[in-house]
Design a protein around this motif. Sequence first.
Motif, PDB file in Angstrom:
ATOM      1  N   GLY A  13       0.788  -1.227   0.000  1.00 11.99           N
ATOM      2  CA  GLY A  13       0.000   0.000   0.000  1.00 11.99           C
ATOM      3  C   GLY A  13       0.815   1.268   0.000  1.00 11.99           C
ATOM      4  N   GLU A  14       2.119   1.157   0.242  1.00  6.37           N
ATOM      5  CA  GLU A  14       2.982   2.334   0.198  1.00  6.37           C
ATOM      6  C   GLU A  14       2.952   2.953  -1.190  1.00  6.37           C
ATOM      7  N   GLU A  15       2.855   2.086  -2.194  1.00 10.14           N
ATOM      8  CA  GLU A  15       2.822   2.561  -3.582  1.00 10.14           C
ATOM      9  C   GLU A  15       1.529   3.293  -3.916  1.00 10.14           C
ATOM     10  N   LEU A  16       0.529   3.180  -3.048  1.00  9.78           N
ATOM     11  CA  LEU A  16      -0.738   3.884  -3.252  1.00  9.78           C
ATOM     12  C   LEU A  16      -0.816   5.170  -2.439  1.00  9.78           C
ATOM     13  N   GLY A  17       0.042   5.279  -1.442  1.00 16.41           N
ATOM     14  CA  GLY A  17      -0.045   6.411  -0.528  1.00 16.41           C
ATOM     15  C   GLY A  17      -0.969   6.140   0.641  1.00 16.41           C
ATOM     16  N   MET A  18      -1.100   4.874   1.033  1.00 19.59           N
ATOM     17  CA  MET A  18      -1.883   4.560   2.227  1.00 19.59           C
ATOM     18  C   MET A  18      -1.317   5.295   3.434  1.00 19.59           C
ATOM     19  N   LYS A  19      -2.210   5.774   4.289  1.00 21.88           N
ATOM     20  CA  LYS A  19      -1.808   6.446   5.513  1.00 21.88           C
ATOM     21  C   LYS A  19      -1.987   5.501   6.703  1.00 21.88           C
ATOM     22  N   GLY A  20      -1.412   5.879   7.829  1.00 24.59           N
ATOM     23  CA  GLY A  20      -1.569   5.089   9.043  1.00 24.59           C
ATOM     24  C   GLY A  20      -0.636   5.572  10.124  1.00 24.59           C
ATOM     25  N   MET A  21      -1.184   5.714  11.312  1.00 26.24           N
ATOM     26  CA  MET A  21      -0.401   6.097  12.492  1.00 26.24           C
ATOM     27  C   MET A  21      -0.697   5.083  13.588  1.00 26.24           C
ATOM     28  N   LYS A  22       0.279   4.858  14.459  1.00 24.14           N
ATOM     29  CA  LYS A  22       0.093   3.912  15.564  1.00 24.14           C
ATOM     30  C   LYS A  22      -1.200   4.217  16.317  1.00 24.14           C
ATOM     31  N   PRO A  23      -1.894   3.235  16.888  1.00 24.99           N
ATOM     32  CA  PRO A  23      -1.439   1.878  17.198  1.00 24.99           C
ATOM     33  C   PRO A  23      -1.306   0.988  15.975  1.00 24.99           C
ATOM     34  N   ASP A  24      -0.738  -0.199  16.202  1.00 25.23           N
ATOM     35  CA  ASP A  24      -0.330  -1.073  15.106  1.00 25.23           C
ATOM     36  C   ASP A  24      -1.445  -1.430  14.142  1.00 25.23           C
ATOM     37  N   GLU A  25      -2.631  -1.682  14.653  1.00 22.10           N
ATOM     38  CA  GLU A  25      -3.731  -2.061  13.762  1.00 22.10           C
ATOM     39  C   GLU A  25      -3.968  -0.992  12.689  1.00 22.10           C
ATOM     40  N   ALA A  26      -3.719   0.277  13.042  1.00 20.16           N
ATOM     41  CA  ALA A  26      -3.985   1.381  12.124  1.00 20.16           C
ATOM     42  C   ALA A  26      -2.883   1.580  11.088  1.00 20.16           C
ATOM     43  N   ILE A  27      -1.756   0.879  11.247  1.00 20.61           N
ATOM     44  CA  ILE A  27      -0.727   0.923  10.206  1.00 20.61           C
ATOM     45  C   ILE A  27      -0.722  -0.379   9.408  1.00 20.61           C
ATOM     46  N   ARG A  28      -1.751  -1.211   9.666  1.00 17.98           N
ATOM     47  CA  ARG A  28      -1.883  -2.496   8.975  1.00 17.98           C
ATOM     48  C   ARG A  28      -3.307  -2.647   8.430  1.00 17.98           C
ATOM     49  N   GLU A  29      -3.868  -1.543   7.971  1.00 19.18           N
ATOM     50  CA  GLU A  29      -5.255  -1.539   7.507  1.00 19.18           C
ATOM     51  C   GLU A  29      -5.410  -2.281   6.177  1.00 19.18           C
ATOM     52  N   PRO A  30      -6.645  -2.621   5.817  1.00 21.30           N
ATOM     53  CA  PRO A  30      -6.888  -3.336   4.564  1.00 21.30           C
ATOM     54  C   PRO A  30      -6.356  -2.598   3.341  1.00 21.30           C
ATOM     55  N   MET A  31      -5.754  -3.349   2.444  1.00 20.17           N
ATOM     56  CA  MET A  31      -5.296  -2.827   1.161  1.00 20.17           C
ATOM     57  C   MET A  31      -6.508  -2.384   0.347  1.00 20.17           C
ATOM     58  N   PRO A  32      -6.565  -1.124  -0.105  1.00 13.98           N
ATOM     59  CA  PRO A  32      -7.719  -0.664  -0.890  1.00 13.98           C
ATOM     60  C   PRO A  32      -7.585  -1.026  -2.376  1.00 13.98           C
ATOM     61  N   TRP A  33      -8.354  -1.987  -2.796  1.00 16.48           N
ATOM     62  CA  TRP A  33      -8.295  -2.431  -4.185  1.00 16.48           C
ATOM     63  C   TRP A  33      -9.255  -1.673  -5.090  1.00 16.48           C
ATOM     64  N   HIS A  34     -10.435  -1.327  -4.574  1.00 10.67           N
ATOM     65  CA  HIS A  34     -11.509  -0.816  -5.426  1.00 10.67           C
ATOM     66  C   HIS A  34     -11.840   0.642  -5.114  1.00 10.67           C
ATOM     67  N   ALA A  35     -12.132   1.399  -6.155  1.00 13.36           N
ATOM     68  CA  ALA A  35     -12.460   2.817  -5.992  1.00 13.36           C
ATOM     69  C   ALA A  35     -13.741   3.021  -5.195  1.00 13.36           C
ATOM     70  N   SER A  36     -14.590   2.006  -5.174  1.00  9.51           N
ATOM     71  CA  SER A  36     -15.848   2.119  -4.436  1.00  9.51           C
ATOM     72  C   SER A  36     -15.746   1.605  -3.010  1.00  9.51           C
ATOM     73  N   GLY A  37     -14.559   1.206  -2.582  1.00 13.28           N
ATOM     74  CA  GLY A  37     -14.351   0.815  -1.192  1.00 13.28           C
ATOM     75  C   GLY A  37     -14.648  -0.640  -0.906  1.00 13.28           C
ATOM     76  N   THR A  38     -15.044  -0.932   0.337  1.00 11.94           N
ATOM     77  CA  THR A  38     -15.221  -2.312   0.778  1.00 11.94           C
ATOM     78  C   THR A  38     -16.333  -3.029   0.033  1.00 11.94           C
ATOM     79  N   ALA A  39     -17.260  -2.271  -0.544  1.00  9.52           N
ATOM     80  CA  ALA A  39     -18.350  -2.903  -1.302  1.00  9.52           C
ATOM     81  C   ALA A  39     -17.958  -3.109  -2.759  1.00  9.52           C
TER      82      ALA A  39
END
Length: 545
Positions: free
Chosen positions: A388-414
């Motif tokens: 996700g670094e190549e996409l510009g994913m953001k995230g700040m500690k705690p750890d779960e928030a720097i390991r969030e789901p990879m965003p594949w679709h422009a419409s999100g989780t759906a």
Amino acid sequence: MIIRTCISNKIAAATLAAALLISVLAGCSSSKNEREQEKKVGKEAVAAQVDEQPGTVYYEIFVRSFSDSNGDGIGDLNGVTEKLSYLKELGIGGIWLMPINPSPSYHGYDVTDYYGVNKDYGTPEDLKKLTNAAHKLGIKVIMDLVVNHTSNEHPWFKSAIADPKSPYRNWYHIEEADAQVPADGAVGGNPWHPFGSLKYLGDFWEGMPDLNFDEPAVRSEMIKVGNYWLEQGLDGFRMDAAKHIYGDFASTINTDAVKASNQKWWQEFRKGIAGTKKDAYIVGEVWDSSVIIAPYLDQALDSAFNFDLAKKLLSGADREQNPDIAFSLGRIYEMYNKSSNGAFVDAPFLTNHDQNRTMSELGGNVDHAKMAAALLLTLPGNPFIYYGEELGMKGMKPDEAIREPMPWHASGTAGGKGQTTWEASRYNTTPNTVSVEAEQADPNSLLSHYKKLIAWRNELPALRDGTIVEKNTDSPAVAAYYRVTNDQKVLVVHNMSKTEQIIDLTSGGNAAKDEFKEIARSSKDGAKLGEGKLKLPPYSTVVLQ
């Protein structure tokens, strides 16, 4: 003649002609005195070696967050297999799987079975399918191997803590509750955890009791584990907490005795797996200075992550200033060369699963993220990209928030197949702009920038495998360095700033005006080369040939 090597060793190399060498070495000098001495040499024939670091780009994957193949919201091994085409298109040559062994925790760093696969992620057959498919695409697969500690739910530990006569009792550090032992944990706090009338050592957390590597059976078992996974088709390992095998206490972790014990163990591990896969790649987490890292490269680890360099890359991109990395890398590589007898490969990166994400560290500035990537991907060794670094994913500690789901679709989780949902995104909530689907369609996206830079690296041997030698530009906003193999030399120049830069390539005693005739690669339109001058658009990178 004073020559500062500025060279990393990996393989034996042939000699260069004097004209090539002198021009490169002039860029390597950092002092006026040395440059003047080099000029006196003139056209005298000089024989020297240019040593190469054959490398590839690795991609770090948190399987749980990467790609879901069965619709349960949790990423899995088959999901990684399905996305190999994406990784191949990106230009990746190797992947690092974060822990895939069974574990009671979401992250997997507390293992309960070293010979199993986490059922959330699939089966051993799924792993075989992944490695086979990756190998067909020319992609290597390494896995996290966590040998410093187990889970407190591991059968070994349960037996050891419950029964003083257990064969596993000496596999851990277990003491009477009132025993006088050092309490200054190497990672902070008291590392001893109470258990009835006993206490046990667990540096990182009570759920991760440390193994006792003074016990021969522990060392033998971990070598057996390593061989098992190599036999399953893995190409190597990322070794978690590599300096903490014997480094349990702050007061002793950097003593000669502890450092020697750590080195001896990793040498034993390397020797123990050599019969199964002689060229297994081992990269270690040694979160320390290059002086501490160097001994681990002596017939032990191939690489250690370059944490100090990561700070410099991010700082340079953020401040829009030359991070002056070529000279410092040259000195480090001299040290690594001596320690490893030429058998090391650097492992540069920007951030990983234990740190705030790159885009958050850079305040969301895409231009700065592009320059950080440009620096990373034009350096020697095996650069590592966190998913996700190549996409510009953001995230700040705690750890779960720097390991969030990879965003594949422009419409999100759906959006559709592959999207994981195990953790709700707190930082990556704009998939219409930050996702694979959104960025693939944009030639100016961060993803497109990564693809471009990795393609350059794969196309130009000097960028992929070459030595690095500094080049002075007299501009604090411009970073420049030579990359050199025996057959090719290029000059990489970065304009780190928001303003156009014009640099004199002949400054600092360098004959670059005559050496470089063309712009071989440019990240932006508008770069121009002529009469020894190079014009660089804002936030751009060029490679001269």
